[in-house]
Scaffold this motif. Sequence first.
Motif, PDB file in Angstrom:
ATOM      1  N   VAL A 197       0.602  -1.037   0.437  1.00  0.00           N
ATOM      2  CA  VAL A 197      -0.079  -0.170  -0.023  1.00  0.00           C
ATOM      3  C   VAL A 197       0.974   1.273   0.160  1.00  0.00           C
ATOM      4  N   ARG A 243      -7.662   9.140   3.492  1.00  0.00           N
ATOM      5  CA  ARG A 243      -7.799   8.772   2.004  1.00  0.00           C
ATOM      6  C   ARG A 243      -8.744  10.373   1.805  1.00  0.00           C
ATOM      7  N   LYS A 299      -5.216  -3.202   0.530  1.00  0.00           N
ATOM      8  CA  LYS A 299      -4.624  -2.156  -0.629  1.00  0.00           C
ATOM      9  C   LYS A 299      -5.913  -1.916  -1.023  1.00  0.00           C
ATOM     10  N   GLU A 300      -6.694  -2.739  -1.345  1.00  0.00           N
ATOM     11  CA  GLU A 300      -8.283  -1.947  -2.490  1.00  0.00           C
ATOM     12  C   GLU A 300      -8.282  -0.577  -2.383  1.00  0.00           C
ATOM     13  N   SER A 301      -8.668  -0.501  -1.291  1.00  0.00           N
ATOM     14  CA  SER A 301      -8.830   0.560  -0.111  1.00  0.00           C
ATOM     15  C   SER A 301      -7.997   2.045  -0.232  1.00  0.00           C
ATOM     16  N   GLY A 302      -6.680   1.443  -0.468  1.00  0.00           N
ATOM     17  CA  GLY A 302      -5.294   2.824  -0.562  1.00  0.00           C
ATOM     18  C   GLY A 302      -5.838   3.629   0.638  1.00  0.00           C
ATOM     19  N   HIS A 362      -0.232   9.047   0.599  1.00  0.00           N
ATOM     20  CA  HIS A 362      -1.041   9.275   2.039  1.00  0.00           C
ATOM     21  C   HIS A 362      -1.594   9.385   3.452  1.00  0.00           C
TER      22      HIS A 362
END
Length: 114
Positions: free
Chosen positions: A29, A36, A106-109, A33
């Motif tokens: 990840v 998010r 990982k998908e969530s960012g 950031h």
Amino acid sequence: MRRGAPSGPCAGAWASRNLFRAATECAAVPDQHPQRERGSHAVTAVVIGVDSSTQSTKAAFIDAGTGEQLAVGRAPHVVTGEGGARESDPETWWRALGDAVAAGLKESGLPPAR
């Protein structure tokens, strides 16, 4: 080391049975950031709902402030057996939970918590 547990940089996290640590250390990840952004709302708290069924484990990442689903990680696990009998290894469930949480993260960012 437990049978089927990862080796390398993830081994210590898995050996400790700390799934959050394993998911955050082993997921690829981006770290740049700090939170998010979702429209005008910054995600600051996330709830992870887990469903472990007969063939897979799912981890849904939910924005605690809005209730919005951010991501869902999935990981399969195998059920074996013959003649109507079915079995699965609890270690497989444990690994599937860690894999599903890592995939959802990982998908969530979202950045991993420190």
